[in-house]
Design an enzyme around this catalytic site. Structure first.
Site, mmCIF file in Angstrom:
data_model
loop_
_atom_site.group_PDB
_atom_site.id
_atom_site.type_symbol
_atom_site.label_atom_id
_atom_site.label_comp_id
_atom_site.label_asym_id
_atom_site.label_seq_id
_atom_site.Cartn_x
_atom_site.Cartn_y
_atom_site.Cartn_z
ATOM 1 N N LYS A 48 0.811 -1.192 0.000
ATOM 2 C CA LYS A 48 0.000 0.000 0.000
ATOM 3 C C LYS A 48 0.850 1.249 0.000
ATOM 4 O O LYS A 48 0.364 2.341 -0.288
ATOM 5 C CB LYS A 48 -0.888 0.026 1.256
ATOM 6 C CG LYS A 48 -1.813 -1.151 1.383
ATOM 7 C CD LYS A 48 -2.433 -1.129 2.818
ATOM 8 C CE LYS A 48 -3.225 -2.401 3.066
ATOM 9 N NZ LYS A 48 -3.575 -2.546 4.479
ATOM 10 N N GLY A 49 2.098 1.105 0.388
ATOM 11 C CA GLY A 49 2.959 2.259 0.659
ATOM 12 C C GLY A 49 3.113 3.245 -0.490
ATOM 13 O O GLY A 49 3.255 4.444 -0.275
ATOM 14 N N GLU A 104 7.613 2.070 -6.222
ATOM 15 C CA GLU A 104 7.724 1.607 -4.837
ATOM 16 C C GLU A 104 7.917 2.806 -3.910
ATOM 17 O O GLU A 104 8.440 3.850 -4.320
ATOM 18 C CB GLU A 104 8.910 0.626 -4.767
ATOM 19 C CG GLU A 104 9.297 0.118 -3.416
ATOM 20 C CD GLU A 104 8.252 -0.750 -2.718
ATOM 21 O OE1 GLU A 104 7.109 -0.276 -2.571
ATOM 22 O OE2 GLU A 104 8.588 -1.859 -2.295
ATOM 23 N N ASP A 105 7.518 2.663 -2.665
ATOM 24 C CA ASP A 105 7.670 3.765 -1.719
ATOM 25 C C ASP A 105 9.115 3.971 -1.284
ATOM 26 O O ASP A 105 9.641 5.072 -1.350
ATOM 27 C CB ASP A 105 6.750 3.574 -0.492
ATOM 28 C CG ASP A 105 6.928 2.227 0.209
ATOM 29 O OD1 ASP A 105 7.736 1.394 -0.251
ATOM 30 O OD2 ASP A 105 6.244 2.007 1.232
ATOM 31 N N ASP A 108 15.003 -0.103 1.033
ATOM 32 C CA ASP A 108 15.769 -0.189 2.271
ATOM 33 C C ASP A 108 16.920 -1.167 2.015
ATOM 34 O O ASP A 108 17.907 -0.792 1.383
ATOM 35 C CB ASP A 108 14.800 -0.638 3.375
ATOM 36 C CG ASP A 108 15.397 -0.641 4.765
ATOM 37 O OD1 ASP A 108 16.496 -0.113 4.937
ATOM 38 O OD2 ASP A 108 14.764 -1.178 5.681
ATOM 39 N N LYS A 136 17.129 4.460 1.044
ATOM 40 C CA LYS A 136 18.069 4.462 2.180
ATOM 41 C C LYS A 136 19.312 3.720 1.712
ATOM 42 O O LYS A 136 19.526 2.552 2.079
ATOM 43 C CB LYS A 136 17.459 3.704 3.356
ATOM 44 C CG LYS A 136 16.344 4.384 4.095
ATOM 45 C CD LYS A 136 16.008 3.550 5.345
ATOM 46 C CE LYS A 136 14.633 3.849 5.857
ATOM 47 N NZ LYS A 136 14.214 2.935 6.945
ATOM 48 N N PHE A 158 13.640 5.353 10.611
ATOM 49 C CA PHE A 158 12.332 4.843 10.222
ATOM 50 C C PHE A 158 11.398 6.011 9.940
ATOM 51 O O PHE A 158 11.147 6.842 10.808
ATOM 52 C CB PHE A 158 11.741 3.920 11.291
ATOM 53 C CG PHE A 158 10.578 3.145 10.754
ATOM 54 C CD1 PHE A 158 10.770 2.021 9.969
ATOM 55 C CD2 PHE A 158 9.281 3.579 10.989
ATOM 56 C CE1 PHE A 158 9.691 1.328 9.417
ATOM 57 C CE2 PHE A 158 8.194 2.889 10.448
ATOM 58 C CZ PHE A 158 8.407 1.768 9.667
ATOM 59 N N ASP A 165 3.814 3.747 6.321
ATOM 60 C CA ASP A 165 3.142 3.510 7.602
ATOM 61 C C ASP A 165 4.068 2.982 8.681
ATOM 62 O O ASP A 165 5.174 2.504 8.411
ATOM 63 C CB ASP A 165 2.032 2.471 7.410
ATOM 64 C CG ASP A 165 2.595 1.058 7.287
ATOM 65 O OD1 ASP A 165 3.491 0.854 6.432
ATOM 66 O OD2 ASP A 165 2.168 0.172 8.039
ATOM 67 N N ARG A 171 -0.125 6.902 7.214
ATOM 68 C CA ARG A 171 -0.062 6.992 5.749
ATOM 69 C C ARG A 171 -0.629 8.317 5.250
ATOM 70 O O ARG A 171 -0.278 8.796 4.186
ATOM 71 C CB ARG A 171 -0.864 5.849 5.104
ATOM 72 C CG ARG A 171 -0.298 4.461 5.362
ATOM 73 C CD ARG A 171 -0.977 3.467 4.433
ATOM 74 N NE ARG A 171 -0.791 2.081 4.858
ATOM 75 C CZ ARG A 171 0.262 1.325 4.552
ATOM 76 N NH1 ARG A 171 1.243 1.830 3.840
ATOM 77 N NH2 ARG A 171 0.337 0.080 4.949
HETATM 78 P P1 IMP Z 1 13.529 -3.724 1.767
HETATM 79 O O1 IMP Z 1 13.082 -5.057 1.243
HETATM 80 O O2 IMP Z 1 14.451 -3.893 2.952
HETATM 81 O O3 IMP Z 1 14.154 -2.847 0.721
HETATM 82 O O4 IMP Z 1 12.270 -3.017 2.399
HETATM 83 C C1 IMP Z 1 11.365 -2.357 1.657
HETATM 84 C C2 IMP Z 1 10.033 -2.269 2.360
HETATM 85 O O5 IMP Z 1 10.198 -2.116 3.784
HETATM 86 C C3 IMP Z 1 9.303 -1.028 1.918
HETATM 87 O O6 IMP Z 1 8.490 -1.289 0.801
HETATM 88 C C4 IMP Z 1 8.510 -0.649 3.145
HETATM 89 O O7 IMP Z 1 7.279 -1.334 3.141
HETATM 90 C C5 IMP Z 1 9.330 -1.142 4.295
HETATM 91 N N1 IMP Z 1 10.151 -0.056 4.900
HETATM 92 C C6 IMP Z 1 11.485 0.034 4.913
HETATM 93 N N2 IMP Z 1 11.897 1.136 5.554
HETATM 94 C C7 IMP Z 1 10.778 1.779 5.946
HETATM 95 C C8 IMP Z 1 10.536 3.015 6.654
HETATM 96 O O8 IMP Z 1 11.446 3.763 7.055
HETATM 97 N N3 IMP Z 1 9.229 3.334 6.857
HETATM 98 C C9 IMP Z 1 8.184 2.563 6.445
HETATM 99 N N4 IMP Z 1 8.373 1.408 5.783
HETATM 100 C C10 IMP Z 1 9.649 1.006 5.534
#
Ligand code: IMP
Length: 186
Positions: A48-49, A104-105, A108, A136, A158, A165, A171
């Site tokens: 949803k992000g 994508e939002d 990370d 990030k 975070f 969220d 959100r």
């Molecule tokens: P990744 O697989 O580690 O790259 O994580 C990506 C997903 O983790 C994103 O699509 C978010 O849903 C969630 N996420 C990572 N960091 C944050 C944050 O700072 N705030 C909210 N959601 C996050």
């Protein structure tokens, strides 16, 4: 919503304002418009992000785009990804031979997008690019993941707001802010 609103009180600080977001999203829309001249890309929103970013971004793209939606969940705690990704809602349409842009939002560790990208490659998309609102970079573990379009590089904190969220809340914040650690008990 103004900055005295109740949910703003849970932020440690505001990182990106709604005005900065609007400006960057418009710039990105213009870039995608130029990069895809003559094409009809399929814009894939990762729910949803990315919903708010997606809604704003597609309105800045002057091309006959189509849209599709995918919902995924990464197992793990509320503030950390575990690396295991599950598809909760798949795309409605076939993407064989299509130019796909994944929206994508936040990137990370990169695990989620890496998984998604390889899944869509296997389905025969003719090209796949990734557009992320936030990155990030310092936390990346998937070193060879190429994120083609990024609006903001942010530090390792975070963040919530503008679609992002914590436990499904925040959100609807118009800005993006660092969530106060007292909210998630660290
Ligand atoms: P990744 O697989 O580690 O790259 O994580 C990506 C997903 O983790 C994103 O699509 C978010 O849903 C969630 N996420 C990572 N960091 C944050 C944050 O700072 N705030 C909210 N959601 C996050």
């Amino acid at each position: 919503m103004n900055k005295d609103a109740v949910i703003y009180q849970d932020l440690e600080k505001i990182l990106v304002t709604k005005e900065e977001i609007a400006q960057k999203v418009a710039e990105l829309g213009r870039r995608i418009t130029m990069d895809y001249v003559g094409k009809e890309p399929v814009m894939v929103c990762i729910l949803k992000g990315a919903a708010l970013f997606f809604a704003d971004l597609i309105r800045e793209i002057d091309l006959p785009v189509t849209t599709d939606f995918m919902a995924i969940s990464s197992y793990g705690s509320a503030t950390k990804t575990s690396g295991v990704v599950r598809v909760l809602k798949d795309l409605d349409k076939d993407i064989l031979g299509k130019d796909v842009i994944i929206v994508e939002d936040i990137v990370d560790t990169g695990v989620t997008l890496n998984y998604l990208r390889s899944m869509l490659v296997h389905r025969g998309a003719s090209s796949i690019r990734i557009a992320a609102l936030l990155d990030k970079t310092a936390r990346r573990t998937v070193k060879d993941l190429k994120v083609d379009y990024v609006c903001f590089d942010i530090p390792d904190a975070f963040v919530v707001g503008y679609g992002l969220d914590y436990d499904q809340v925040y959100r609807n914040l118009p800005d993006i802010g660092v969530l106060s650690p007292r909210i998630y008990g660290e």
